[in-house]
Motif scaffolding. Structure first.
Motif, PDB file in Angstrom:
ATOM      1  N   SER A  79      72.907  32.828  58.901  1.00 30.83           N
ATOM      2  CA  SER A  79      74.344  33.064  58.713  1.00 30.83           C
ATOM      3  C   SER A  79      74.691  34.518  58.988  1.00 30.83           C
ATOM      4  N   MET A  80      73.876  35.436  58.486  1.00 29.97           N
ATOM      5  CA  MET A  80      74.145  36.863  58.715  1.00 29.97           C
ATOM      6  C   MET A  80      74.055  37.186  60.204  1.00 29.97           C
ATOM      7  N   THR A  81      73.092  36.570  60.881  1.00 36.10           N
ATOM      8  CA  THR A  81      72.864  36.854  62.302  1.00 36.10           C
ATOM      9  C   THR A  81      74.066  36.479  63.158  1.00 36.10           C
ATOM     10  N   ARG A  82      74.826  35.490  62.696  1.00 28.68           N
ATOM     11  CA  ARG A  82      76.033  35.115  63.433  1.00 28.68           C
ATOM     12  C   ARG A  82      77.022  36.268  63.523  1.00 28.68           C
ATOM     13  N   GLY A  83      76.905  37.220  62.589  1.00 27.53           N
ATOM     14  CA  GLY A  83      77.773  38.396  62.603  1.00 27.53           C
ATOM     15  C   GLY A  83      77.523  39.306  63.796  1.00 27.53           C
ATOM     16  N   TRP A  84      76.416  39.102  64.504  1.00 24.41           N
ATOM     17  CA  TRP A  84      76.093  39.934  65.667  1.00 24.41           C
ATOM     18  C   TRP A  84      76.688  39.370  66.961  1.00 24.41           C
ATOM     19  N   ALA A  85      77.092  38.111  66.885  1.00 21.99           N
ATOM     20  CA  ALA A  85      77.610  37.474  68.095  1.00 21.99           C
ATOM     21  C   ALA A  85      78.944  38.090  68.493  1.00 21.99           C
ATOM     22  N   HIS A 111      72.436  49.924  46.766  1.00 18.97           N
ATOM     23  CA  HIS A 111      72.197  48.942  47.815  1.00 18.97           C
ATOM     24  C   HIS A 111      71.230  47.865  47.335  1.00 18.97           C
ATOM     25  N   VAL A 112      70.176  48.289  46.619  1.00 21.61           N
ATOM     26  CA  VAL A 112      69.218  47.342  46.060  1.00 21.61           C
ATOM     27  C   VAL A 112      69.953  46.324  45.172  1.00 21.61           C
ATOM     28  N   THR A 113      70.863  46.842  44.356  1.00 26.17           N
ATOM     29  CA  THR A 113      71.626  45.964  43.465  1.00 26.17           C
ATOM     30  C   THR A 113      72.464  44.978  44.274  1.00 26.17           C
ATOM     31  N   LYS A 114      73.087  45.473  45.354  1.00 28.00           N
ATOM     32  CA  LYS A 114      73.909  44.598  46.201  1.00 28.00           C
ATOM     33  C   LYS A 114      73.071  43.489  46.823  1.00 28.00           C
ATOM     34  N   VAL A 115      71.895  43.868  47.316  1.00 23.91           N
ATOM     35  CA  VAL A 115      71.016  42.875  47.940  1.00 23.91           C
ATOM     36  C   VAL A 115      70.620  41.796  46.921  1.00 23.91           C
ATOM     37  N   MET A 116      70.255  42.252  45.731  1.00 19.86           N
ATOM     38  CA  MET A 116      69.812  41.296  44.717  1.00 19.86           C
ATOM     39  C   MET A 116      70.951  40.366  44.291  1.00 19.86           C
ATOM     40  N   LEU A 117      72.187  40.880  44.311  1.00 25.39           N
ATOM     41  CA  LEU A 117      73.328  40.032  43.958  1.00 25.39           C
ATOM     42  C   LEU A 117      73.578  38.979  45.034  1.00 25.39           C
ATOM     43  N   VAL A 118      73.299  39.327  46.296  1.00 25.27           N
ATOM     44  CA  VAL A 118      73.445  38.333  47.358  1.00 25.27           C
ATOM     45  C   VAL A 118      72.371  37.240  47.185  1.00 25.27           C
ATOM     46  N   ILE A 119      71.150  37.651  46.877  1.00 24.89           N
ATOM     47  CA  ILE A 119      70.094  36.660  46.641  1.00 24.89           C
ATOM     48  C   ILE A 119      70.468  35.777  45.447  1.00 24.89           C
ATOM     49  N   ASP A 120      70.995  36.416  44.409  1.00 20.43           N
ATOM     50  CA  ASP A 120      71.429  35.683  43.223  1.00 20.43           C
ATOM     51  C   ASP A 120      72.498  34.646  43.578  1.00 20.43           C
ATOM     52  N   ALA A 121      73.435  35.049  44.438  1.00 22.11           N
ATOM     53  CA  ALA A 121      74.497  34.133  44.861  1.00 22.11           C
ATOM     54  C   ALA A 121      73.901  32.964  45.645  1.00 22.11           C
ATOM     55  N   HIS A 142      76.567  26.512  52.375  1.00 21.43           N
ATOM     56  CA  HIS A 142      77.572  26.680  53.434  1.00 21.43           C
ATOM     57  C   HIS A 142      78.823  27.394  52.927  1.00 21.43           C
ATOM     58  N   THR A 143      79.059  27.371  51.612  1.00 28.27           N
ATOM     59  CA  THR A 143      80.234  28.067  51.084  1.00 28.27           C
ATOM     60  C   THR A 143      80.085  29.592  51.206  1.00 28.27           C
ATOM     61  N   LEU A 144      78.852  30.056  51.431  1.00 21.76           N
ATOM     62  CA  LEU A 144      78.613  31.499  51.583  1.00 21.76           C
ATOM     63  C   LEU A 144      78.681  31.949  53.041  1.00 21.76           C
ATOM     64  N   GLU A 145      78.794  30.972  53.924  1.00 18.05           N
ATOM     65  CA  GLU A 145      78.767  31.196  55.365  1.00 18.05           C
ATOM     66  C   GLU A 145      79.658  32.358  55.834  1.00 18.05           C
ATOM     67  N   ASN A 151      80.269  38.002  57.619  1.00 13.31           N
ATOM     68  CA  ASN A 151      80.873  39.326  57.491  1.00 13.31           C
ATOM     69  C   ASN A 151      79.857  40.380  57.081  1.00 13.31           C
ATOM     70  N   LEU A 152      78.952  39.977  56.219  1.00  8.16           N
ATOM     71  CA  LEU A 152      77.887  40.886  55.794  1.00  8.16           C
ATOM     72  C   LEU A 152      77.019  41.261  56.996  1.00  8.16           C
ATOM     73  N   GLY A 153      76.769  40.286  57.859  1.00 12.78           N
ATOM     74  CA  GLY A 153      76.027  40.550  59.088  1.00 12.78           C
ATOM     75  C   GLY A 153      76.754  41.564  59.953  1.00 12.78           C
ATOM     76  N   ARG A 154      78.062  41.376  60.097  1.00 12.18           N
ATOM     77  CA  ARG A 154      78.874  42.314  60.890  1.00 12.18           C
ATOM     78  C   ARG A 154      78.751  43.734  60.379  1.00 12.18           C
ATOM     79  N   LYS A 155      78.809  43.879  59.043  1.00 17.66           N
ATOM     80  CA  LYS A 155      78.707  45.214  58.452  1.00 17.66           C
ATOM     81  C   LYS A 155      77.358  45.840  58.763  1.00 17.66           C
TER      82      LYS A 155
END
Ligand code: HEM
Length: 147
Positions: free
Chosen positions: A140-146, A61-71, A80-83, A88-92
């Protein structure tokens, strides 16, 4: 602009050692809010932090988080291309029981990691630049809760 330079320059070195820095960040996170640990299924096998923090699932999970920060750092000019991805990441994360309020303490842990690894290079403008980027990612992640 200036913010982007500060983020890119600092990530240049940190990004080479993603996992160790991510461990610092998430160790801090679970220190600040131990209840978050229980959202990970592996926590049932170890209960207390030290064992959890060396489990393969934690490191994954740590690796996944760091890859998102890297992106995010690589896409500073077109975040905005990551939107869609972040939504979806927020939804998960909603699905696994994360609350949006927890992103504040995640942000604190991110700053803690930056401060402890950058030392004197951790300045007020640098802190603000990272906070700005982080708040875009979180919104952007928070929009996944809507609904
Ligand atoms: C997946 C928890 C923050 C990125 C997961 C999973 C859990 C989880 C339980 C599913 C199991 C797994 O893949 O390990 C949490 C908690 C967080 C948090 C409790 C803090 C409150 C973050 C942050 C990011 C992130 C800040 C990145 C910015 C990911 C990614 C996945 C994931 C990329 C994989 C999603 C997929 O399967 O497609 N998270 N997470 N997480 N998390 Fe987190």
């Amino acid at each position: 602009e200036k913010d982007k330079g500060l983020i890119r320059d600092s990530w240049e070195s940190l990004g080479k050692n993603k996992v160790p820095h991510g461990i610092v960040m998430f160790t801090r996170l679970f220190e600040l809010d131990p209840a978050l640990l229980t959202l990970f299924s592996y926590s049932t096998n170890c209960g207390v932090a030290p064992e959890c923090l060396s489990s393969p699932e934690f490191l994954e999970h740590v690796t996944k988080v760091m890859l998102v920060i890297d992106a995010a750092v690589s896409h500073l000019d077109d975040l905005h291309t990551l939107e869609e991805f972040l939504l979806n990441l927020g939804r998960k994360h909603q699905a696994v029981g994360v609350k949006t309020q927890s992103f504040a303490v995640v942000g604190e842990s991110l700053l803690y990691m930056l401060q402890s690894s950058l030392g004197p290079a951790y300045t007020t403008p640098l802190r603000q630049a990272w906070l700005n980027m982080y708040s875009i990612v979180v919104s952007s992640m928070t929009r996944g809760w809507a609904k």
